[in-house]
Write an enzyme that holds these catalytic residues in place. Structure first.
Site, PDB file in Angstrom:
ATOM      1  N   GLU A  64       0.837  -1.196   0.000  1.00 29.04           N
ATOM      2  CA  GLU A  64       0.000   0.000   0.000  1.00 29.04           C
ATOM      3  C   GLU A  64       0.874   1.249   0.000  1.00 29.04           C
ATOM      4  O   GLU A  64       1.858   1.334   0.733  1.00 29.04           O
ATOM      5  CB  GLU A  64      -0.880  -0.045   1.244  1.00 29.04           C
ATOM      6  CG  GLU A  64      -1.705   1.187   1.521  1.00 29.04           C
ATOM      7  CD  GLU A  64      -2.372   1.105   2.897  1.00 29.04           C
ATOM      8  OE1 GLU A  64      -3.275   1.911   3.152  1.00 29.04           O
ATOM      9  OE2 GLU A  64      -1.969   0.236   3.713  1.00 29.04           O
ATOM     10  N   LYS A 114      -9.641   2.340  -2.582  1.00 32.36           N
ATOM     11  CA  LYS A 114     -10.070   1.722  -1.336  1.00 32.36           C
ATOM     12  C   LYS A 114     -11.473   2.189  -0.971  1.00 32.36           C
ATOM     13  O   LYS A 114     -11.778   3.381  -0.981  1.00 32.36           O
ATOM     14  CB  LYS A 114      -9.081   2.057  -0.215  1.00 32.36           C
ATOM     15  CG  LYS A 114      -9.340   1.304   1.075  1.00 32.36           C
ATOM     16  CD  LYS A 114      -8.281   1.624   2.120  1.00 32.36           C
ATOM     17  CE  LYS A 114      -8.524   0.853   3.396  1.00 32.36           C
ATOM     18  NZ  LYS A 114      -7.541   1.198   4.456  1.00 32.36           N
ATOM     19  N   CYS A 119      -5.148  -2.783   2.735  1.00 34.67           N
ATOM     20  CA  CYS A 119      -5.031  -2.645   4.173  1.00 34.67           C
ATOM     21  C   CYS A 119      -6.080  -3.488   4.887  1.00 34.67           C
ATOM     22  O   CYS A 119      -6.211  -4.671   4.624  1.00 34.67           O
ATOM     23  CB  CYS A 119      -5.123  -1.167   4.561  1.00 34.67           C
ATOM     24  SG  CYS A 119      -4.690  -0.825   6.279  1.00 34.67           S
TER      25      CYS A 119
END
Length: 565
Positions: free
Chosen positions: A312, A378, A428
């Site tokens: 990430e 995300k 994540c």
């Protein structure tokens, strides 16, 4: 003339006095050490999660003790505070690594970071507390409207009510205020005897089964000890039946682990997972950005593969501001070696007047021989780290976290195609929401066969968070029947097969790449098809039945026997 003395009067008087004494004892508040013991038991439950090997067996023992502790309560208030104490002990010891991110990397003063951890743990403890409260209303004195009787009895409806209330409490914790399902009890079973239930009912369903088995074990032990029937010798069947049922459920979990719900599909891919070990306190400094770009350019172009994946925000700049040399070099490498590249960077939209709006935490993909970039934004953002909840701007201002307010991506986004294989990506802690991963597998126009998680985790230092997150990713593989690949900044970079087994892993806090060959799968597990609907529906039904017919039905039978004498 005096009335004749009834021979029953003296006996009934003594019985009444005994009953009143019992009722008075039951009404007395439980001692403070009862709640301290519950908190200690919750803290001990942290040991059932990673990195403890085979902690699933330990979890069964701990939950059996917790259920036994609940049977000592004398009303809904004591049940609620017992559950709250257990939950607080579990979370303050299980997510203490949040202190590391707030204090050491976020710059929050130690006292405030510690206070924030305690308050957050108290909040998370509300869910076990509410589960215990619901259980008490469906299984004991609270349903009968009185606390003046013996403590809760180990009954069948009590065991199923405990399992159902516990599962709903964990589901609610993973949903309310965007959810925080970390340390859901089912995760401890990844290497445990109940893992086979994961492809059917997911992590919350595994937690339901765990709570049921524990309650049945406690029920058998308590009945064997004479708790049932006010000290009378228990019937053999009253002890053997719950014990045998608990063993049968454990055996079913072990056997279900042998079932393959999905099938290998497609051509295996050679994948390189990169681990940069970039220090978090250097990542967003000017020199840190330059060093990170140089390091990942070297790692990406080190050797070809079908797919190369970075962690990430491995490229810690806005995608439009990536240095031209970096962009040209990795594009030339991709085209020249037929290597697809998936890298993390910051997305955003530049307006006509030069302002950047709608920042996103994104993954971008380069496909050999094709112009343009694949993009995944995300969707499930981290409160305080990636968006600011209403009314908490002051709290975020206490920390030194850059880019604390992002825009969200769509719930279901197209997968990346790599040499004919579809790859679904997440960023994540998105992979702690199993229902969202299952939805992506289920609702994508063409179902992906491989899952990839790209994450940083440097925020949490060298703590149990790294192993816990790996355990969570393994549960996603069990639930979906798909391999999961993880590219992390500091660890744990790993490859997980469709059975949830770690087949390769890099040492933490090292720089390097993990070369793995992975084959995608096809087909849907029952959990992918139905999500959490099964465990929610079953739990609500059983709680409704327990509330309507459990203690009340038992009391009616007792009154009928009394009136018949």
């Amino acid at each position: 003339m005096a009335e004749p003395i009834d021979n029953r009067t003296h006996t009934e008087t003594r019985a009444t006095e005994t009953t009143h004494a019992t009722n008075g004892a039951a009404r007395r508040a439980l001692p403070f050490w009862h709640y301290l013991a519950a908190a200690a038991l919750g803290a001990l439950n942290t040991l059932s999660f990673a990195p403890t090997p085979h902690g699933g067996w330990l979890a069964i023992a701990i939950f059996a003790l917790f259920y036994f502790w609940l049977t000592r309560t004398t009303g809904w208030k004591s049940a609620l505070f017992t559950g709250w104490a257990f939950g607080f002990g579990n979370f303050v010891s299980g997510v203490w690594w949040l202190y590391v991110s707030m204090h050491f990397y976020g710059g929050m003063p130690a006292v405030l970071a510690g206070a924030a951890l305690v308050l957050f743990s108290l909040y998370l403890g509300l869910y076990p507390a509410l589960a215990a409260l619901v259980w008490s209303f469906c299984a004991g004195h609270a349903k009968q409207g009185s606390s003046g009787e013996l403590p809760f009895s180990p009954t069948w409806h009590g065991a199923f009510a405990f399992a159902s209330a516990w599962a709903l409490g964990e589901w609610a914790r993973g949903y309310v205020f965007t959810g925080f399902p970390w340390l859901a009890s089912g995760y401890a079973q990844v290497d445990g005897p109940l893992a086979g239930f994961a492809p059917i009912v997911g992590v919350y369903g595994v937690g339901w089964v765990l709570a049921l088995v524990a309650a049945l074990v406690a029920q058998a032990v308590l009945r064997a000890g004479g708790t049932k029937g006010h000290g009378a010798s228990p019937r053999r069947g009253a002890v053997a039946t719950p014990a045998l049922l608990a063993l049968a459920v454990i055996a079913a979990g072990l056997l279900l682990s042998l079932v393959s719900w999905t099938q290998p599909s497609g051509t295996p891919l050679d994948v390189r997972l990169l681990q940069g070990n970039v220090k978090q306190d250097m990542k967003f400094s000017e020199q840190g950005m330059i060093d990170a770009l140089n390091e990942f350019q070297k790692l990406i172009t080190e050797k070809p593969a079908d797919l190369v994946v970075t962690p990430e925000t491995a490229v810690p700049v806005l995608v439009q501001e990536i240095p031209q040399k970096f962009g040209r070099d990795i594009r030339a490498f991709a085209d020249g070696t037929h290597t697809a590249i998936l890298f993390g960077a910051v997305g955003g939209t530049i307006t006509s007047d030069g302002r950047v709006v709608d920042y996103t935490n994104s993954l971008f993909g380069i496909t050999p021989g094709q112009n343009g970039l694949y993009r995944y934004d995300k969707h499930h953002l981290v409160p305080f780290g990636e968006f600011v909840p209403w009314g908490f701007r002051w709290f975020v201002n206490l920390m030194n976290i850059p880019l604390g307010d992002f825009a969200r991506g769509a719930p279901v986004q197209p997968p990346l195609r790599v040499h004919g294989e579809l790859v679904a990506v997440n960023i994540c802690y998105e992979d702690i929401f199993g229902e969202e991963i299952a939805r992506t597998v289920r609702e994508s126009p063409a179902s992906p066969g491989i899952l990839i998680n790209s994450t940083n985790l440097a925020w949490f230092g060298d703590t149990i968070a790294l192993d816990q997150h790996l355990q969570i990713a393994r549960m996603r593989s069990l639930e979906t029947g798909r391999p999961m690949l993880r590219a992390t900044n500091t660890g744990a970079t790993a490859a997980i097969d469709a059975k949830g087994r770690v087949i390769a892993r890099l040492p933490t806090f090292t720089v390097g790449s993990l070369d793995v060959k992975v084959e995608g799968t096809s087909g849907f597990t029952p959990y992918v098809t139905s999500g959490n609907n099964t465990v929610i529906a079953v739990s609500l039904l059983l709680l409704a039945l327990g509330f309507a017919f459990g203690p009340a039905f038992k009391g009616a039978k007792a009154r009928k026997r009394t009136n018949g004498k």
